[in-house]
Every structure is written in structure tokens, then in C-alpha cells.
Design an enzyme around this catalytic site. Structure first.
Site, PDB file in Angstrom:
ATOM      1  N   TYR A 123     113.116  31.282 -61.135  1.00 59.59           N
ATOM      2  CA  TYR A 123     112.162  32.389 -61.353  1.00 59.59           C
ATOM      3  C   TYR A 123     112.605  33.193 -62.585  1.00 59.59           C
ATOM      4  O   TYR A 123     111.786  33.510 -63.457  1.00 59.59           O
ATOM      5  CB  TYR A 123     112.099  33.285 -60.108  1.00 59.59           C
ATOM      6  CG  TYR A 123     111.193  34.493 -60.286  1.00 59.59           C
ATOM      7  CD1 TYR A 123     109.801  34.345 -60.306  1.00 59.59           C
ATOM      8  CD2 TYR A 123     111.725  35.775 -60.460  1.00 59.59           C
ATOM      9  CE1 TYR A 123     108.971  35.443 -60.491  1.00 59.59           C
ATOM     10  CE2 TYR A 123     110.891  36.882 -60.637  1.00 59.59           C
ATOM     11  CZ  TYR A 123     109.523  36.706 -60.657  1.00 59.59           C
ATOM     12  OH  TYR A 123     108.692  37.789 -60.847  1.00 59.59           O
ATOM     13  N   THR A 145      94.530  37.567 -65.544  1.00 61.10           N
ATOM     14  CA  THR A 145      94.850  36.662 -64.439  1.00 61.10           C
ATOM     15  C   THR A 145      95.577  37.481 -63.368  1.00 61.10           C
ATOM     16  O   THR A 145      96.138  38.545 -63.655  1.00 61.10           O
ATOM     17  CB  THR A 145      95.764  35.501 -64.896  1.00 61.10           C
ATOM     18  OG1 THR A 145      97.040  36.035 -65.275  1.00 61.10           O
ATOM     19  CG2 THR A 145      95.160  34.746 -66.066  1.00 61.10           C
ATOM     20  N   GLY A 146      95.543  36.974 -62.147  1.00 61.78           N
ATOM     21  CA  GLY A 146      96.289  37.620 -61.061  1.00 61.78           C
ATOM     22  C   GLY A 146      95.759  38.991 -60.696  1.00 61.78           C
ATOM     23  O   GLY A 146      96.532  39.885 -60.320  1.00 61.78           O
ATOM     24  N   ALA A 147      94.427  39.169 -60.781  1.00 62.73           N
ATOM     25  CA  ALA A 147      93.847  40.491 -60.476  1.00 62.73           C
ATOM     26  C   ALA A 147      93.282  40.548 -59.063  1.00 62.73           C
ATOM     27  O   ALA A 147      92.593  41.501 -58.710  1.00 62.73           O
ATOM     28  CB  ALA A 147      92.763  40.830 -61.490  1.00 62.73           C
ATOM     29  N   GLY A 190      97.928  42.772 -55.487  1.00 55.65           N
ATOM     30  CA  GLY A 190      99.113  43.438 -56.027  1.00 55.65           C
ATOM     31  C   GLY A 190      98.917  44.218 -57.319  1.00 55.65           C
ATOM     32  O   GLY A 190      97.969  45.006 -57.466  1.00 55.65           O
TER      33      GLY A 190
HETATM   34  N1  LIG Z   1     106.140  42.451 -57.003  1.00 56.82           N
HETATM   35  C1  LIG Z   1     107.237  42.635 -57.725  1.00 56.82           C
HETATM   36  O1  LIG Z   1     108.224  43.297 -57.303  1.00 56.82           O
HETATM   37  C2  LIG Z   1     107.311  42.073 -59.125  1.00 56.82           C
HETATM   38  C3  LIG Z   1     108.411  42.421 -59.916  1.00 56.82           C
HETATM   39  C4  LIG Z   1     108.492  41.917 -61.209  1.00 56.82           C
HETATM   40  C5  LIG Z   1     107.481  41.098 -61.700  1.00 56.82           C
HETATM   41  N2  LIG Z   1     106.430  40.754 -60.884  1.00 56.82           N
HETATM   42  C6  LIG Z   1     105.383  39.903 -61.453  1.00 56.82           C
HETATM   43  O2  LIG Z   1     104.134  40.535 -61.281  1.00 56.82           O
HETATM   44  C7  LIG Z   1     103.095  39.567 -61.359  1.00 56.82           C
HETATM   45  C8  LIG Z   1     102.072  39.858 -60.280  1.00 56.82           C
HETATM   46  O3  LIG Z   1     102.684  39.658 -59.022  1.00 56.82           O
HETATM   47  P1  LIG Z   1     102.442  40.601 -57.747  1.00 56.82           P
HETATM   48  O4  LIG Z   1     103.738  41.214 -57.419  1.00 56.82           O
HETATM   49  O5  LIG Z   1     101.265  41.460 -57.946  1.00 56.82           O
HETATM   50  O6  LIG Z   1     102.189  39.454 -56.648  1.00 56.82           O
HETATM   51  P2  LIG Z   1     100.909  39.087 -55.771  1.00 56.82           P
HETATM   52  O7  LIG Z   1     100.451  40.264 -55.013  1.00 56.82           O
HETATM   53  O8  LIG Z   1     101.329  37.874 -55.001  1.00 56.82           O
HETATM   54  O9  LIG Z   1      99.796  38.706 -56.844  1.00 56.82           O
HETATM   55  C9  LIG Z   1      99.881  37.491 -57.558  1.00 56.82           C
HETATM   56  C10 LIG Z   1      98.556  37.218 -58.236  1.00 56.82           C
HETATM   57  O10 LIG Z   1      98.657  35.945 -58.921  1.00 56.82           O
HETATM   58  C11 LIG Z   1      97.615  35.093 -58.445  1.00 56.82           C
HETATM   59  N3  LIG Z   1      98.015  33.679 -58.446  1.00 56.82           N
HETATM   60  C12 LIG Z   1      99.083  33.123 -57.810  1.00 56.82           C
HETATM   61  N4  LIG Z   1      99.085  31.795 -58.002  1.00 56.82           N
HETATM   62  C13 LIG Z   1      98.004  31.496 -58.759  1.00 56.82           C
HETATM   63  C14 LIG Z   1      97.466  30.295 -59.282  1.00 56.82           C
HETATM   64  N5  LIG Z   1      98.035  29.098 -59.055  1.00 56.82           N
HETATM   65  N6  LIG Z   1      96.357  30.358 -60.043  1.00 56.82           N
HETATM   66  C15 LIG Z   1      95.735  31.556 -60.286  1.00 56.82           C
HETATM   67  N7  LIG Z   1      96.195  32.731 -59.808  1.00 56.82           N
HETATM   68  C16 LIG Z   1      97.320  32.692 -59.054  1.00 56.82           C
HETATM   69  C17 LIG Z   1      97.358  35.561 -57.037  1.00 56.82           C
HETATM   70  O11 LIG Z   1      96.113  35.068 -56.572  1.00 56.82           O
HETATM   71  P3  LIG Z   1      95.740  35.056 -54.992  1.00 56.82           P
HETATM   72  O12 LIG Z   1      95.231  36.447 -54.697  1.00 56.82           O
HETATM   73  O13 LIG Z   1      94.703  34.000 -54.907  1.00 56.82           O
HETATM   74  O14 LIG Z   1      97.004  34.742 -54.246  1.00 56.82           O
HETATM   75  C18 LIG Z   1      97.405  37.069 -57.231  1.00 56.82           C
HETATM   76  O15 LIG Z   1      96.225  37.537 -57.808  1.00 56.82           O
HETATM   77  C19 LIG Z   1     103.780  38.209 -61.259  1.00 56.82           C
HETATM   78  O16 LIG Z   1     103.816  37.626 -62.549  1.00 56.82           O
HETATM   79  C20 LIG Z   1     105.196  38.536 -60.806  1.00 56.82           C
HETATM   80  O17 LIG Z   1     106.135  37.603 -61.261  1.00 56.82           O
HETATM   81  C21 LIG Z   1     106.317  41.234 -59.612  1.00 56.82           C
END
Ligand SMILES: NC(=O)c1ccc[n+]([C@@H]2O[C@H](COP(=O)([O-])OP(=O)(O)OC[C@H]3O[C@@H](n4cnc5c(N)ncnc54)[C@H](OP(=O)(O)O)[C@@H]3O)[C@@H](O)[C@H]2O)c1
Length: 308
Positions: A191, A24-26, A29
Site C-alpha cells: 500500500y 473517482t472514488g466519490a 468516504g
Molecule cells: N481513510 C484513510 O484514513 C485514508 C488515509 C490516507 C489516504 N487515504 C486514501 O483516500 C482515498 C479514498 O479512500 P477512503 O478512505 O475514502 O475509502 P473508502 O470510503 O473505501 O472510499 C474508496 C472509494 O474508492 C472507490 N473504489 C474502490 N475500488 C474501486 C474500483 N475498483 N473502481 C472504482 N472505484 C473504486 C470506492 O467505491 P465503492 O463506493 O464502490 O466502494 C469508494 O468510492 C484512497 O485513495 C485512500 O488510499 C485514506
């Protein structure tokens, strides 16, 4: 023939080549960077995304940039905050995928105000914890069919914000998202609770899966420059661009995730929290086994209430 292949590969060390990785979330980011790396290293991918056009564009980009025009990439559509949507996609996946080797629960977000999911669950809780909980539960039978399978959760250092554990009496976030509270750390705490839930679920899942060949681990990607927090208006966007110089690139943020999926040396390792290719330091609240058991029970109750 397949049986012979299965028997021959059973005793071989783990390699990601030809493994089926469902994530998921691919589409952005950390997850997108991980999908690139895994495809390049020979994995077959199944992407669960909420936006079909975006997912197809990502698959095309992965094929083009990895130079693998025939890379195997399936796309499944689901809103991970909706339990009906998760149940439907799990049924589609079980129908379409005779084998799942790695399940990566990576989709997640931060919400600076209270939103309700389709099921009237507070959105952060629904997306970051309840959706992955249900998806994993529904796919366990398929993961169990392999000699070895891996489940990985993207957690966060942010789990340490929930130092007193999860407020089980207030899962709808009333105490966190009041008029002023959300600015006074309430939204951050929510969060943190959901990322703590990722850790506690990992621990409980690993315990329950002992002896099955399925491992469950989670990791902290560090501070990564992605789409994270970009859904919360201008001020949040400005904050994230100020933090950009201190943030990692998505490829670096995905490094531990890719390693957890690929590494041969991790066979048999389960129930752990990793950071930067080694075991990390979870908070005290993340080691509370009674909370892990309670989380499981409460999540099952919430889901059965929603889906009944
Ligand atoms: N960035 C950081 O500094 C950081 C630090 C610690 C942990 N994290 C964790 O890393 C993970 C990935 O986040 P990221 O930083 O890569 O953020 P991101 O770039 O916003 O990516 C988030 C991903 O989740 C998908 N998503 C969001 N809501 C969704 C929904 N309702 N149903 C299905 N898919 C959904 C997004 O889809 P869309 O492309 O359609 O938006 C995207 O593919 C998250 O779990 C976050 O909590 C991030």
C-alpha cells in the site's frame, strides 16, 4: 459566444463556481465528502464510479443535502483497476465533456492479501496507481484546452512505509504477499509503495506539464473514518472501529482536497504534497527524481502491454 466567454474568464482569478470537476472514488468516504462540498460551492461534477446504483444514490443525496435540486452531476461507470475499463470510460468522458477543469484521482484501497486485477496486475498497484496513471494520460488533451486546470491525487502519510522506494523488480508483489509476509507488514508496504507512486507521479507529471497551465498536486488526508480497509474481513473491521476515536470525519479528511480544487491562491503551484492546508513533508524516497522518471516509463510499458 463561447470564445468571448473564454477570453473574459481567462484573466479572472480561479473560482470553483461552474468549473467541471471529474472525480473517482466519490461514492464513499473522503471523495463523497469532497463531492458534497464542491457541489455546494457551485462546481459541476462528473463522478467515475464502479457501481451505477450507488453513484446515482450519492448524486441524489448530494442534490438533496446541498439543497441544489438541479446540481449538475454526471455519472460514468468504470472499474479503476481495469485498464480496458479506464480506457473505455475515458473515451466516453471525452465524448460527453467538452470541458474538464479539475481531475481528482481519489479512488483507492488497501488489500491485506494478493488479488489480481482483470489484467492480472496486483490489485493495489492496479487500482491505486496504474488506473489513475492511465485515466490522467487519456484526459490530458482536454485539460490542456483550458487556461488553467488542476489534477489532484489522494496520497497518504502511508507512503513513508515504503522507505526504500518502490520495488520495481517485484511489481506483482511476490515478496510482499508470501504466506507470512503479508502479516509481517508486506501488505502495508505494498500500500505504501502505491501511495509513494502517487507522489512520484505527481512530481514527474508536474515537471512534464510545465508551461501548459495544468497543475498536479497530491495530499495526505490524515487518518479518516471511511470504508477504508473494510474489505479485509472481520479483524480489519474491528481494527478500524478501534481506530475510530482517533480518526477524522470524512469532511475533515476532504478539507485539503476541496481546498486544492478551489483555492485561488494555489494557481501556479504544482508538484507539491500537501497536508492540512499546507505543504507537507514527503519522504526522502518521494523526492527521488530518477525513481519518478522510472515509474513513468514502467507504467507506460505495463499499460501498453495490457492494452496491446
Ligand atoms: N481513510 C484513510 O484514513 C485514508 C488515509 C490516507 C489516504 N487515504 C486514501 O483516500 C482515498 C479514498 O479512500 P477512503 O478512505 O475514502 O475509502 P473508502 O470510503 O473505501 O472510499 C474508496 C472509494 O474508492 C472507490 N473504489 C474502490 N475500488 C474501486 C474500483 N475498483 N473502481 C472504482 N472505484 C473504486 C470506492 O467505491 P465503492 O463506493 O464502490 O466502494 C469508494 O468510492 C484512497 O485513495 C485512500 O488510499 C485514506
Amino acid at each position: 459566444m463561447l470564445d468571448i466567454l473564454e477570453e473574459t474568464t481567462a484573466s479572472l482569478p480561479w473560482t470553483i463556481r461552474n468549473k467541471y470537476v471529474l472525480m473517482t472514488g466519490a461514492t464513499n468516504g473522503i471523495g463523497l465528502a469532497a463531492a458534497h462540498a464542491l457541489a455546494k460551492n457551485g462546481a459541476r461534477l462528473g463522478l467515475i464510479a464502479r457501481n451505477k446504483d450507488k453513484a446515482e444514490a450519492c448524486a441524489a443525496r448530494i442534490r438533496l443535502e446541498s439543497g441544489l435540486s438541479h446540481a449538475h452531476i454526471d455519472i460514468f461507470i468504470a472499474d479503476m483497476s481495469s485498464m480496458h475499463s479506464v480506457r473505455t470510460v475515458a473515451e466516453e468522458i471525452l465524448e460527453a465533456c467538452p470541458r474538464i477543469d479539475v481531475l481528482i484521482n481519489n479512488a483507492g484501497a488497501f488489500y491485506d492479501r494478493r488479488y489480481w486485477s482483470e489484467d492480472h496486475v496486483e490489485m493495489t498497484w492496479a487500482l491505486n496507481h496504474l488506473g489513475p496513471f492511465l485515466l490522467t494520460t487519456l484526459l490530458l488533451s482536454r485539460l490542456k484546452e483550458n487556461v488553467e486546470s488542476r489534477i489532484i491525487f489522494t496520497s497518504s502519510h502511508g507512503h513513508k512505509m515504503a522507505r526504500n522506494g518502490i520495488g520495481y523488480g517485484d511489481l506483482d508483489g511476490s515478496r510482499l504477499y508470501g504466506p507470512f509476509k503479508r502479516f509481517l507488514g508486506g501488505a502495508n508496504l505494498r500500500y505504501g509503495e502505491t501511495k509513494l507512486a502517487n507522489l512520484l507521479y505527481t512530481v514527474e507529471l508536474a515537471k512534464r506539464l510545465q508551461g501548459t497551465g495544468i497543475s498536479a498536486n497530491c495530499f495526505d488526508p490524515g487518518l479518516v473514518s471511511t470504508g477504508f480497509n473494510m474489505n479485509n474481513g472481520m479483524l480489519a473491521k474491528m481494527t478500524m472501529s478501534c481506530m475510530k476515536p482517533f480518526s477524522r470525519m470524512p469532511e475533515k479528511g476532504a478539507e485539503t482536497l476541496v481546498w486544492l480544487a478551489e483555492s485561488t491562491e494555489l494557481t501556479g503551484q504544482s508538484g507539491n504534497y500537501y497536508k492540512d492546508l499546507k505543504i507537507g513533508n514527503p519522504s526522502k524516497a518521494a523526492q527521488d527524481l530518477s525513481s519518478a522518471a522510472r515509474l513513468w516509463e514502467i507504467s507506460e510499458q505495463q499499460i501498453s502491454h495490457i492494452l496491446s
